[in-house]
Design an enzyme around this catalytic site. Structure first.
Site, mmCIF file in Angstrom:
data_model
loop_
_atom_site.group_PDB
_atom_site.id
_atom_site.type_symbol
_atom_site.label_atom_id
_atom_site.label_comp_id
_atom_site.label_asym_id
_atom_site.label_seq_id
_atom_site.Cartn_x
_atom_site.Cartn_y
_atom_site.Cartn_z
ATOM 1 N N ARG A 176 -2.312 -6.156 -8.167
ATOM 2 C CA ARG A 176 -1.131 -7.173 -8.126
ATOM 3 C C ARG A 176 -1.177 -7.996 -8.837
ATOM 4 O O ARG A 176 0.103 -8.182 -9.333
ATOM 5 C CB ARG A 176 -1.413 -7.698 -6.574
ATOM 6 C CG ARG A 176 -0.924 -6.828 -5.422
ATOM 7 C CD ARG A 176 -1.617 -7.425 -4.198
ATOM 8 N NE ARG A 176 -2.988 -6.987 -4.288
ATOM 9 C CZ ARG A 176 -3.902 -7.072 -3.278
ATOM 10 N NH1 ARG A 176 -3.404 -7.513 -2.045
ATOM 11 N NH2 ARG A 176 -5.017 -6.899 -3.439
ATOM 12 N N LYS A 225 -15.807 -8.051 3.824
ATOM 13 C CA LYS A 225 -14.519 -8.509 4.729
ATOM 14 C C LYS A 225 -14.735 -8.131 6.287
ATOM 15 O O LYS A 225 -15.397 -7.357 6.572
ATOM 16 C CB LYS A 225 -13.218 -7.967 4.375
ATOM 17 C CG LYS A 225 -12.666 -8.328 2.951
ATOM 18 C CD LYS A 225 -11.409 -7.355 2.704
ATOM 19 C CE LYS A 225 -10.899 -7.573 1.356
ATOM 20 N NZ LYS A 225 -9.751 -6.536 1.113
ATOM 21 N N HIS A 241 0.874 -1.031 0.093
ATOM 22 C CA HIS A 241 -0.088 0.150 0.126
ATOM 23 C C HIS A 241 1.018 1.229 0.144
ATOM 24 O O HIS A 241 0.503 2.185 -0.837
ATOM 25 C CB HIS A 241 -0.852 -0.046 1.360
ATOM 26 C CG HIS A 241 -1.793 -1.035 1.502
ATOM 27 N ND1 HIS A 241 -2.111 -1.774 2.429
ATOM 28 C CD2 HIS A 241 -2.933 -1.307 0.638
ATOM 29 C CE1 HIS A 241 -3.108 -2.619 2.577
ATOM 30 N NE2 HIS A 241 -3.591 -2.443 1.265
ATOM 31 N N SER A 258 -2.873 -7.510 3.031
ATOM 32 C CA SER A 258 -3.270 -7.391 4.423
ATOM 33 C C SER A 258 -3.311 -9.066 5.023
ATOM 34 O O SER A 258 -2.960 -9.112 6.139
ATOM 35 C CB SER A 258 -4.293 -6.526 4.746
ATOM 36 O OG SER A 258 -3.998 -5.353 4.307
#
Ligand code: ADP
Length: 158
Positions: free
Chosen positions: A90, A41, A17, A128
């Site tokens: 990504r 989430k 990030h 994360s």
């Protein structure tokens, strides 16, 4: 003035990030990192903690600020009078979801553009959730998260 918003869960912030934040802050005159609630989430860190961690790591960058928003990203962008949303990519796996989100947001407000920043190859594997999995098992995450927040992340799993 080119203002952008970089939204995400940042649960917690990683070096991946931060790399996107630094690179984007060089292109934009102002960047707001926005911690958003993700209904898909379950968060590990509350919003206040995620904002606190982001503020610590972005302190050296004067054109970056940190905020949070509980609602639609497109509404937030309008509220902040910002018409650029920045997302990190990504892998191809990110693309499908981000592509859908970008098109939905374009439908909701055609004036707002989504720009994609390619991951730094050093961090293409980093997320994360990977950080949390390693920390929960007692592994060393010091190379994966900014040093300013390392102890805050480790403490959570003690
Ligand atoms: P995640 O929980 O999947 O790490 P976030 O919602 O916190 O994702 O991520 C916010 C934004 O940062 C998303 O656009 C995501 O694609 C991007 N991002 C996350 N990790 C990286 C990384 N290692 N490299 C580039 N972009 C990233």
């Amino acid at each position: 003035m080119t203002k952008a918003i970089y939204p995400g869960s940042f649960d917690p912030v990683t070096k991946g990030h931060l790399d996107i934040i630094i690179r984007t802050s060089k292109i934009m005159s102002h960047l707001t990192v926005a911690v958003m609630e993700n209904p898909r989430k379950v968060a590990t860190y509350n919003i206040e903690k995620r904002v606190e961690m982001l503020k610590l790591v972005t302190e050296p960058y004067p054109n970056v600020d940190v905020d949070y928003y509980k609602g639609l990203l497109i509404d937030y962008a309008q509220q902040r009078e910002t018409d650029i949303i920045v997302k990190g990519l990504r892998a191809i796996s990110d693309f499908e979801f981000e592509f859908q989100m970008a098109l939905v947001n374009q439908k909701l407000n055609p004036a707002i553009e989504t720009l994609f920043m390619m991951t730094n190859s050093k961090y293409s594997y980093l997320s994360s959730s990977i950080v949390k999995e390693i920390a929960a098992l007692g592994g060393d995450v010091s190379s994966l998260v900014p040093h300013e927040v390392h102890s805050m992340i480790v403490d959570k799993f003690k």
